[in-house]
Design a protein around this motif. Structure first.
Motif, PDB file in Angstrom:
ATOM      1  N   HIS A   1      12.778   4.487   2.215  1.00 15.91           N
ATOM      2  CA  HIS A   1      12.378   3.233   2.868  1.00 15.91           C
ATOM      3  C   HIS A   1      10.892   3.231   3.158  1.00 15.91           C
ATOM      4  O   HIS A   1      10.170   2.295   2.803  1.00 15.91           O
ATOM      5  N   PHE A   2      10.405   4.287   3.808  1.00 18.22           N
ATOM      6  CA  PHE A   2       8.994   4.321   4.178  1.00 18.22           C
ATOM      7  C   PHE A   2       8.101   4.562   2.966  1.00 18.22           C
ATOM      8  O   PHE A   2       6.978   4.057   2.909  1.00 18.22           O
ATOM      9  N   GLY A   3       8.600   5.307   1.994  1.00 12.86           N
ATOM     10  CA  GLY A   3       7.828   5.506   0.772  1.00 12.86           C
ATOM     11  C   GLY A   3       7.601   4.205   0.021  1.00 12.86           C
ATOM     12  O   GLY A   3       6.547   4.000  -0.589  1.00 12.86           O
ATOM     13  N   SER A   4       8.570   3.295   0.099  1.00  9.61           N
ATOM     14  CA  SER A   4       8.434   2.007  -0.588  1.00  9.61           C
ATOM     15  C   SER A   4       7.356   1.134   0.029  1.00  9.61           C
ATOM     16  O   SER A   4       6.896   0.167  -0.577  1.00  9.61           O
ATOM     17  N   LEU A   5       6.930   1.467   1.247  1.00  8.21           N
ATOM     18  CA  LEU A   5       5.914   0.692   1.959  1.00  8.21           C
ATOM     19  C   LEU A   5       4.531   1.324   1.856  1.00  8.21           C
ATOM     20  O   LEU A   5       3.567   0.810   2.441  1.00  8.21           O
ATOM     21  N   ALA A   6       4.407   2.426   1.122  1.00  5.83           N
ATOM     22  CA  ALA A   6       3.179   3.225   1.120  1.00  5.83           C
ATOM     23  C   ALA A   6       1.944   2.417   0.741  1.00  5.83           C
ATOM     24  O   ALA A   6       0.872   2.582   1.328  1.00  5.83           O
ATOM     25  N   SER A   7       2.077   1.530  -0.247  1.00  6.84           N
ATOM     26  CA  SER A   7       0.902   0.810  -0.743  1.00  6.84           C
ATOM     27  C   SER A   7       0.333  -0.156   0.292  1.00  6.84           C
ATOM     28  O   SER A   7      -0.825  -0.563   0.189  1.00  6.84           O
ATOM     29  N   GLN A   8       1.139  -0.520   1.300  1.00 11.28           N
ATOM     30  CA  GLN A   8       0.688  -1.476   2.309  1.00 11.28           C
ATOM     31  C   GLN A   8       0.302  -0.817   3.635  1.00 11.28           C
ATOM     32  O   GLN A   8      -0.103  -1.494   4.566  1.00 11.28           O
TER      33      GLN A   8
ATOM     34  N   GLY B   1       5.354  13.713  10.202  1.00 14.65           N
ATOM     35  CA  GLY B   1       5.760  12.335   9.948  1.00 14.65           C
ATOM     36  C   GLY B   1       4.539  11.444   9.939  1.00 14.65           C
ATOM     37  O   GLY B   1       4.508  10.401  10.583  1.00 14.65           O
ATOM     38  N   CYS B   2       3.530  11.853   9.184  1.00 14.35           N
ATOM     39  CA  CYS B   2       2.205  11.239   9.270  1.00 14.35           C
ATOM     40  C   CYS B   2       2.076   9.904   8.558  1.00 14.35           C
ATOM     41  O   CYS B   2       1.053   9.222   8.715  1.00 14.35           O
ATOM     42  N   GLY B   3       3.100   9.513   7.765  1.00 17.56           N
ATOM     43  CA  GLY B   3       2.952   8.276   7.002  1.00 17.56           C
ATOM     44  C   GLY B   3       1.765   8.387   6.063  1.00 17.56           C
ATOM     45  O   GLY B   3       1.576   9.398   5.395  1.00 17.56           O
ATOM     46  N   ALA B   4       0.932   7.360   6.043  1.00 14.13           N
ATOM     47  CA  ALA B   4      -0.252   7.368   5.176  1.00 14.13           C
ATOM     48  C   ALA B   4      -1.513   7.747   5.946  1.00 14.13           C
ATOM     49  O   ALA B   4      -2.615   7.494   5.467  1.00 14.13           O
TER      50      ALA B   4
ATOM     51  N   ALA C   1       7.905  11.444   2.598  1.00 13.11           N
ATOM     52  CA  ALA C   1       7.787  10.606   1.411  1.00 13.11           C
ATOM     53  C   ALA C   1       6.551  10.985   0.590  1.00 13.11           C
ATOM     54  O   ALA C   1       5.426  10.831   1.076  1.00 13.11           O
ATOM     55  N   PRO C   2       6.707  11.455  -0.633  1.00 11.44           N
ATOM     56  CA  PRO C   2       5.548  11.773  -1.478  1.00 11.44           C
ATOM     57  C   PRO C   2       4.634  10.571  -1.686  1.00 11.44           C
ATOM     58  O   PRO C   2       3.416  10.728  -1.817  1.00 11.44           O
ATOM     59  N   GLU C   3       5.219   9.364  -1.700  1.00 10.09           N
ATOM     60  CA  GLU C   3       4.399   8.157  -1.878  1.00 10.09           C
ATOM     61  C   GLU C   3       3.420   7.986  -0.726  1.00 10.09           C
ATOM     62  O   GLU C   3       2.280   7.561  -0.914  1.00 10.09           O
ATOM     63  N   ASN C   4       3.868   8.297   0.494  1.00 14.54           N
ATOM     64  CA  ASN C   4       2.985   8.211   1.654  1.00 14.54           C
ATOM     65  C   ASN C   4       1.855   9.234   1.563  1.00 14.54           C
ATOM     66  O   ASN C   4       0.702   8.935   1.894  1.00 14.54           O
ATOM     67  N   ILE C   5       2.196  10.444   1.124  1.00 12.43           N
ATOM     68  CA  ILE C   5       1.189  11.494   0.999  1.00 12.43           C
ATOM     69  C   ILE C   5       0.140  11.106  -0.048  1.00 12.43           C
ATOM     70  O   ILE C   5      -1.059  11.348   0.133  1.00 12.43           O
ATOM     71  N   ALA C   6       0.576  10.491  -1.129  1.00 16.35           N
ATOM     72  CA  ALA C   6      -0.376  10.051  -2.153  1.00 16.35           C
ATOM     73  C   ALA C   6      -1.317   8.990  -1.597  1.00 16.35           C
ATOM     74  O   ALA C   6      -2.534   9.036  -1.824  1.00 16.35           O
ATOM     75  N   ALA C   7      -0.756   8.033  -0.848  1.00 11.81           N
ATOM     76  CA  ALA C   7      -1.583   6.978  -0.253  1.00 11.81           C
ATOM     77  C   ALA C   7      -2.526   7.558   0.799  1.00 11.81           C
ATOM     78  O   ALA C   7      -3.697   7.170   0.887  1.00 11.81           O
ATOM     79  N   ALA C   8      -2.022   8.498   1.600  1.00  8.71           N
ATOM     80  CA  ALA C   8      -2.837   9.125   2.642  1.00  8.71           C
ATOM     81  C   ALA C   8      -3.992   9.915   2.035  1.00  8.71           C
ATOM     82  O   ALA C   8      -5.137   9.846   2.506  1.00  8.71           O
ATOM     83  N   THR C   9      -3.703  10.662   0.982  1.00 13.55           N
ATOM     84  CA  THR C   9      -4.726  11.477   0.328  1.00 13.55           C
ATOM     85  C   THR C   9      -5.821  10.604  -0.273  1.00 13.55           C
ATOM     86  O   THR C   9      -7.017  10.887  -0.127  1.00 13.55           O
ATOM     87  N   ALA C  10      -5.414   9.533  -0.941  1.00 13.74           N
ATOM     88  CA  ALA C  10      -6.390   8.626  -1.559  1.00 13.74           C
ATOM     89  C   ALA C  10      -7.285   7.987  -0.498  1.00 13.74           C
ATOM     90  O   ALA C  10      -8.504   7.864  -0.686  1.00 13.74           O
ATOM     91  N   HIS C  11      -6.697   7.580   0.626  1.00  8.56           N
ATOM     92  CA  HIS C  11      -7.483   6.929   1.668  1.00  8.56           C
ATOM     93  C   HIS C  11      -8.444   7.923   2.329  1.00  8.56           C
ATOM     94  O   HIS C  11      -9.621   7.599   2.564  1.00  8.56           O
ATOM     95  N   ALA C  12      -7.963   9.138   2.614  1.00  8.16           N
ATOM     96  CA  ALA C  12      -8.829  10.152   3.226  1.00  8.16           C
ATOM     97  C   ALA C  12      -9.982  10.511   2.302  1.00  8.16           C
ATOM     98  O   ALA C  12     -11.127  10.700   2.750  1.00  8.16           O
ATOM     99  N   GLU C  13      -9.707  10.588   1.022  1.00  6.02           N
ATOM    100  CA  GLU C  13     -10.775  10.894   0.060  1.00  6.02           C
ATOM    101  C   GLU C  13     -11.825   9.788   0.050  1.00  6.02           C
ATOM    102  O   GLU C  13     -13.033  10.054   0.038  1.00  6.02           O
TER     103      GLU C  13
END
Length: 264
Positions: free
Chosen positions: A21-28, A77-80, A100-112
């Motif tokens: 559920h939360f991974g599906s929201l990662a892009s937003q 439970g860091c989300g993005a 959610a791996p999707e959240n980690i991907a979004a978080a990593t991209a934003h931190a970078e």
């Protein structure tokens, strides 16, 4: 480590449906007008409590811009990364963990993009202790080799895990001696059911299916779980909502509450 502690340390706590559920929201996640808009409104309120708790616990100067310099922080439970990045700006070497791996991907991209991404991930010794940076990992908290942290946070997470007792024990295992933990959770009351589930989800303020009211914890229940894990809670502070103030810290615990914890 006794058998009960060992079992808790290895017990799975991720609910695959919640992670999906939360991974599906990662892009937003970083869109203040998107599906996580309520979190963007909640974050400054939580940060106000966190900053005051940091200064009180560690004796830091309230005027300091980097009170966590030289300290390690874990956000479970860091989300993005909505909390991880402010903690890094306060000077901490931050590790964010999410189901959610999707959240980690979004978080990593934003931190970078923000210049906050750690040069090397945990548990590499070279990657640890990089003040003012964040690194992210996806997986079960109890199986990740992360060491201990001066600050451990888990905000709006406890109500989404499959085993609250195991999760709290795993958080406690990550807390260094003399460290500070901060937890928050919706309270299981009629108020939270009406406002957080019925109103917020039906009116589109929160994505449908985000909350299961039956999984909310009361302050008394959380205190008991914490005690079983060798933790002692401070005095909870409410996060309330009003038409005039919106979300704000309050003595009213009926909607949501945030609280410190330390090792007893």
């Amino acid at each position: 480590m006794d058998n009960a502690t060992a079992t808790s340390a290895a017990a799975p706590t991720i609910d695959p449906n919640e992670a999906a559920h939360f991974g599906s929201l990662a892009s937003q996640w970083w869109d203040p007008n998107g599906s996580s808009a309520m979190l963007h409104k909640l974050n400054p309120v939580r940060l106000s409590f966190i900053r005051e708790a940091i200064d009180a616990h560690f004796g830091s100067d309230s005027r300091s811009v980097r009170p966590l310099a030289g300290k390690r922080a874990l956000d479970a439970g860091c989300g993005a990364g909505l909390l991880c990045e402010p903690l890094a700006r306060l000077g901490a070497a931050v590790c964010g963990v999410d189901a959610a791996p999707e959240n980690i991907a979004a978080a990593t991209a934003h931190a970078e993009a923000m210049g906050l991404l750690a040069p090397l991930p945990y548990p590499s010794p070279e990657g640890e202790g990089a003040a003012g940076t964040v690194t992210y990992l996806s997986g079960e908290l109890g199986t990740l080799n992360l060491g201990t942290f001066d600050l451990v946070t888990a905000l709006e997470v406890i109500e989404h895990v499959t085993d609250k007792a195991a999760f709290i024990s795993q958080l406690a295992a990550r807390l260094a001696p003399g460290g500070l933990m901060i937890l928050s959770c919706p309270n299981r009351t009629l108020t939270s059911r009406l406002l957080m589930v019925e109103a917020a989800e039906r009116l589109g303020q929160v994505p449908r299916g985000t909350h299961d009211w039956n999984q909310f914890a009361t302050p008394e229940e959380l205190a008991a779980l914490a005690a079983d894990a060798g933790l002692e809670l401070g005095e909870p502070k409410g996060i309330a909502w009003s038409p005039l103030k919106g979300l704000a810290l309050s003595d009213d615990l009926s909607l949501n509450f945030i609280v410190t914890a330390t090792k007893g």
